[in-house]
Write a protein that holds these residues in place. Structure first.
Motif, PDB file in Angstrom:
ATOM      1  N   LEU A 102       0.972  -1.296   0.079  1.00 11.51           N
ATOM      2  CA  LEU A 102      -0.011  -0.018   0.180  1.00 11.51           C
ATOM      3  C   LEU A 102       0.739   1.315   0.048  1.00 11.51           C
ATOM      4  CD1 LEU A 102      -2.577  -1.094   2.623  1.00 11.51           C
ATOM      5  CD2 LEU A 102      -2.713  -1.408   0.209  1.00 11.51           C
TER       6      LEU A 102
ATOM      7  N   VAL B 150      -6.157   1.578   0.892  1.00 17.96           N
ATOM      8  CA  VAL B 150      -6.716   0.372   0.615  1.00 17.96           C
ATOM      9  C   VAL B 150      -8.064   0.560  -0.161  1.00 17.96           C
ATOM     10  CG1 VAL B 150      -8.045   0.378   2.618  1.00 17.96           C
ATOM     11  CG2 VAL B 150      -7.414  -1.898   1.764  1.00 17.96           C
TER      12      VAL B 150
ATOM     13  N   ALA C 264      -6.297   0.035  -3.577  1.00 24.05           N
ATOM     14  CA  ALA C 264      -5.790  -0.934  -3.839  1.00 24.05           C
ATOM     15  C   ALA C 264      -6.496  -2.211  -3.913  1.00 24.05           C
ATOM     16  CB  ALA C 264      -4.624  -1.341  -2.714  1.00 24.05           C
TER      17      ALA C 264
END
Length: 399
Positions: free
Chosen positions: A312, A317, A320
């Motif tokens: 990351l 997040v 991702a």
């Protein structure tokens, strides 16, 4: 009434018994007023049918968490109409259309239909067409021709709208059950509000009801029901980051490090987002990335459809992990950590991070395998101790 309950809790935490008594009196008066105002209406409903009629807007939620209203069928597509054969070629022999309802849709309607259809709908259509096939496949008539013929004889728009309505009703009922049983929603009566140590506009910081892994173990959760961090909006995510920064400063003042992690599974059951924070000794916190990286690389099966370890660095997040996928992610204080897309939800443990932290600190495995719920006195003592630590860094007390 929820705001009064929150003010009562804050007054008790700071030791202002006089203000807490006044707020409790106001809360009791509000409850009595609500009971007096709802009495006649409830009696009339009980005399008629015993049930209260509810009007809701039916929506369908796709795998990315986007909800769209269910559109009704047009008046021209009734159930009683017989299917008429539509010519697909013109008088000059050129193809004019592929399906009978091609003239009913424009590019905008087709785009909305495509975006509103989920992978589960496509799989169900495939299975239905395969099960209804009674024609013998040969060299001249393969499975692609069979699906084309089945698509040409598909049901009317009214029947499709009726199926969408039934699915939306089932989804609405499932969401209602999830909200009623969710103990993390602030409006839920079963939510332990005495464990809240900081209440913001979009989310709050609370302590776990069970025995903490380490002193200072806490959770960041949204006030309203949101399934995971990936589905969080910008204003909610900004407030979560502000709470994270304040917690990191608090633990740093105590000479400790901390990690933040989230495990998201069974999204079809609409879980509540819970971002857990566990403080660690400084030496152990420096080694935490190595432990978590090794554990993620060795989890589940050797061969996976998705990349096992997602770093990351330079992104959060939400950028991702695609929406709709189960995942696990961990950050180390305010430094970027790792994410992992869960392949098998049955095999991946719910307490994956707790096991790693327990191994690093040599803790008793019953703390996460069989967590014991603490009594009210221990919970209150834990909240008072954490509030003393966090008072100087609480972002909700600024200004």
């Amino acid at each position: 009434m929820n705001e009064l309950a929150a003010k009562i809790m804050k007054a008790e935490l700071v030791g202002n018994d006089t203000q807490a008594a006044k707020l409790k009196a106001r809360l009791e008066a509000a409850r009595e007023a609500r009971a007096a105002g709802g009495g006649p209406g409830q009696a009339g409903a009980g005399e008629s049918s015993g049930q209260k009629e509810e009007v809701v807007v039916l929506t369908r939620t796709d795998s990315r968490g986007v909800s769209r209203p269910v559109m009704g069928a047009g008046a021209e597509d009734g159930h009683g109409k017989r299917r008429t054969k539509v010519k697909t070629h013109g008088q000059d022999g050129q193809r004019a259309r592929y399906f009978p309802d091609d003239d009913h849709y424009n590019l905008k309607n087709m785009f909305e239909k495509e975006k509103g259809t989920t992978a589960e709908d496509q799989n169900a259509m495939f299975e239905q067409a395969a099960m209804k096939n009674i024609e013998r496949l040969n060299d001249d008539y393969d499975i692609d021709d069979m699906f084309m013929s089945k698509a040409a004889l598909r049901d009317s728009a009214a029947k499709q709208a009726e199926r969408d309505k039934k699915k939306a009703i089932q989804e609405h009922q499932q969401v209602e059950r999830s909200l009623e049983n969710c103990h993390w929603c602030f409006d839920n009566k079963e939510m332990p509000k005495h464990l809240i140590v900081a209440l913001g506009k979009k989310c709050y910081v609370s302590l776990p009801t069970h025995q903490s892994l380490t002193p200072g173990h806490c959770c960041i959760s949204p006030i309203h029901h949101i399934s995971c961090c990936v589905q969080a909006e910008e204003d909610l995510w900004d407030e979560v980051q502000n709470f994270r920064k304040s917690l990191v400063k608090m633990f740093a003042s105590r000479g400790e490090d901390c990690i933040f992690f989230e495990t998201v599974k069974r999204l079809r059951h609409f879980p509540h987002m819970v971002l857990q924070c566990v403080p660690l000794p400084r030496e152990t916190g420096d080694m935490a990335p190595i432990y978590f990286k090794k554990a993620i690389m060795e989890c589940e099966r050797e061969w996976a459809q998705n990349k096992k370890l997602v770093e990351l660095k330079g992104r959060d997040v939400r950028r991702a992990v695609p929406k709709g996928l189960p995942y696990f992610f961990v950050d180390f204080a305010m430094d970027a950590g790792f994410a992992h897309v869960i392949e098998d939800e049955q095999e991946f443990p719910n307490n994956f991070a707790q096991e790693i932290v327990g191994g690093m600190l040599d803790l008793d495995c019953n703390l996460w395998r069989k967590p014991r719920r603490e009594n009210f006195d221990n919970q209150r003592r834990k909240v008072m101790e954490f509030s003393r630590w966090y008072k100087e860094f609480d972002i909700t007390q600024e200004g």
